[in-house]
Design an enzyme around this catalytic site. Structure first.
Site, PDB file in Angstrom:
ATOM      1  CD  GLN A 178      10.053  66.791  42.073  1.00  0.00           C
ATOM      2  OE1 GLN A 178      10.084  67.999  41.830  1.00  0.00           O
ATOM      3  NE2 GLN A 178      10.560  66.284  43.190  1.00  0.00           N
ATOM      4  CD  GLU A 235       5.000  59.052  51.333  1.00  0.00           C
ATOM      5  OE1 GLU A 235       4.298  59.884  51.927  1.00  0.00           O
ATOM      6  OE2 GLU A 235       6.135  59.301  50.848  1.00  0.00           O
ATOM      7  CG  ASP A 247      12.531  63.519  47.178  1.00  0.00           C
ATOM      8  OD1 ASP A 247      12.809  64.687  47.528  1.00  0.00           O
ATOM      9  OD2 ASP A 247      11.764  63.254  46.237  1.00  0.00           O
ATOM     10  CB  CYS A 274      12.470  71.137  47.064  1.00  0.00           C
ATOM     11  SG  CYS A 274      11.514  70.935  48.587  1.00  0.00           S
TER      12      CYS A 274
END
Length: 463
Positions: free
Chosen positions: A292, A349, A392, A419
């Site tokens: 971030q 991931e 996310d 986002c």
């Protein structure tokens, strides 16, 4: 600083300008105006203003046009002097070029910026997800100012400056640091970056001869640890030239080359990673790996996610959870703390390098299983009865197929971090079609002076 498409700006003799009454804000950092029935997306304006706007993309066959406000004829009471000359549309066009991207709301008072972002999120959720009632009433966008402010004298939550600990730059043909104009290949040379932290600005990259470099990425952790400068060389750039550039940077800065297509990182000096801190944990993040960019974002987002799950009774010692699109493990580590040694965390991931970082960052947590690969594949390979999932995804969102798979896994709750209001709203719509509902919603202003925001939602099965 994101991807761009080429726009050819008209020459002075071809310039077309229109006087427009500016309508509501729209997703993407612009407002909607109309001229003779045609929609025009206007940047650098505020709803309710009357402006003279310069057309920047106006093909006769186009469904809509784009424009920059270059003169304000009737100003909003929320208009302020732009803090950054390079991003100020009126000033930039006076000098014959468009403004840089990355601070398109800098002419708007911060409180009004947040109300505009709330309006966009509300509209997207109503239109794309048919959300009629929001948890807690109307949508608000929260200012974020955490505990790290004292570590950087340039960071000021009241002005929205100095918050970026990561930045991406282009390089002009003359080898000067620069940034692209919006939706353009046009690069404007820079002499300052007011949104960047002191750790980035102290490098004074605009004074360095960057010939032979196409792109520069900088990471300067908020904890004050060693910064990293990544250089993307142009084809044919010699090692001697790269060494000469590295020599112009302070000795306490790591320097490496990287390939934007493969994320391959090669050391020039120091290390190829940075050490980040959040929620009581240390994180190694290699190269251009995701972290971030707002100095207080990691703490704020971890607090929002774990708050939703803990308060709802979905996260406690012994819980079985998954962290999807987990990156270097920002959420995985505090989730591991919460479930304890009697619980388990599956951390997924896709990027190999970032997944390798996660293994290093979580090596001391036996309750964590690190899996590298696509979320869809890993969930099929490792089915379990989840209490909660943390999601996310990248800006494009999860998508219909992944949302369907997440619902099929039958967790008790999902915390969704996003986002992008449009992809988020689309995915919320998919969840609702599958019998889930929006039980909690927080919107955080982690990108002051831009149109971006971060959203954290709690989704639960309606049944």
């Amino acid at each position: 600083m994101s991807s761009h498409t080429q726009t050819q700006f008209p020459s002075t003799t071809e310039v077309k300008e229109l006087v427009l009454d500016v309508g509501p804000v729209a997703h993407g950092g612009h407002c909607v105006a109309r001229h003779e029935g045609r929609v025009i997306f206007v940047r650098h304006a505020i709803p309710g203003e009357k402006v003279r706007a310069r057309l920047t993309d106006a093909g006769e066959a186009a469904k809509f046009w784009r424009a920059d406000a270059v003169e304000v004829l009737e100003a909003s009471p929320d208009r302020v002097e732009h803090f950054w000359h390079a991003a100020d549309s009126r000033r930039a066009w006076t000098h014959g070029h468009p403004p840089v991207g990355g601070a398109e709301f800098g002419h708007i008072a911060l409180e009004r910026q947040r109300s505009l972002k709330a309006a966009v999120l509300t509209e997207q959720l109503q239109r794309l997800a048919a959300v009629g009632q929001f948890p807690g009433g109307e949508v608000t966008v929260e200012a974020v100012a955490g505990n790290s402010a004292g570590a950087d004298p340039t960071y000021d939550a009241d002005t929205g400056l100095g918050w970026r600990t990561r930045a991406s730059f282009s390089v002009t043909a003359a080898g000067k640091l620069g940034m692209h104009a919006h939706r353009s290949d046009h690069i404007i040379a820079l002499r300052e970056m007011p949104l960047a932290s002191a750790g980035i600005n102290r490098l004074r990259l605009w004074n360095i001869d960057l010939q032979g470099i196409e792109r520069v990425e900088v990471a300067a952790p908020a904890n004050g640890s060693r910064p990293l400068v990544l250089l993307a060389p142009a084809p044919g750039t010699k090692p001697k030239r790269l060494s000469a550039i590295a020599a112009q940077l302070p000795e306490d800065v790591s320097v490496a080359t990287f390939d934007p297509l493969t994320d391959d990182v090669q050391q020039l000096r120091g290390r190829t990673w940075v050490q980040e801190s959040a929620a009581g944990h240390e994180y190694r993040v290699t190269g251009a790996g995701f972290w971030q960019i707002h100095r207080d974002a990691p703490e704020a987002l971890v607090g929002a996610v774990t708050g939703f799950l803990h308060d709802g009774g979905f996260l406690s010692p012994g819980s079985v959870v998954a962290d999807l699109y987990a990156g270097a493990g920002l959420f995985t580590a505090p989730l591991a703390d919460a479930v304890g040694e009697t619980g388990s965390v599956l951390s997924v991931e896709g990027a190999p390098g970032t997944s390798k970082d996660a293994r290093k960052n979580l090596h001391g947590a036996p309750q964590v299983e690190i899996a590298q690969g696509r979320v869809e594949r890993i969930l099929r390979q490792k089915p379990r009865n989840f209490d909660a999932l943390v999601l996310d995804p990248p800006r494009a969102g999860a998508g219909k197929a992944v949302v369907g798979q997440l619902m099929a896994a039958s967790p008790r709750a999902i915390a969704y971090v996003s986002c992008d209001p449009a992809s988020f709203a689309r995915d919320v719509g998919y969840f609702q079609q599958g019998g889930w509902s929006l039980a909690g919603l927080r919107a955080l202003d982690l990108y002051p002076h831009t149109h971006h925001l971060e959203t954290v939602a709690l989704l639960v099965p309606s049944r």
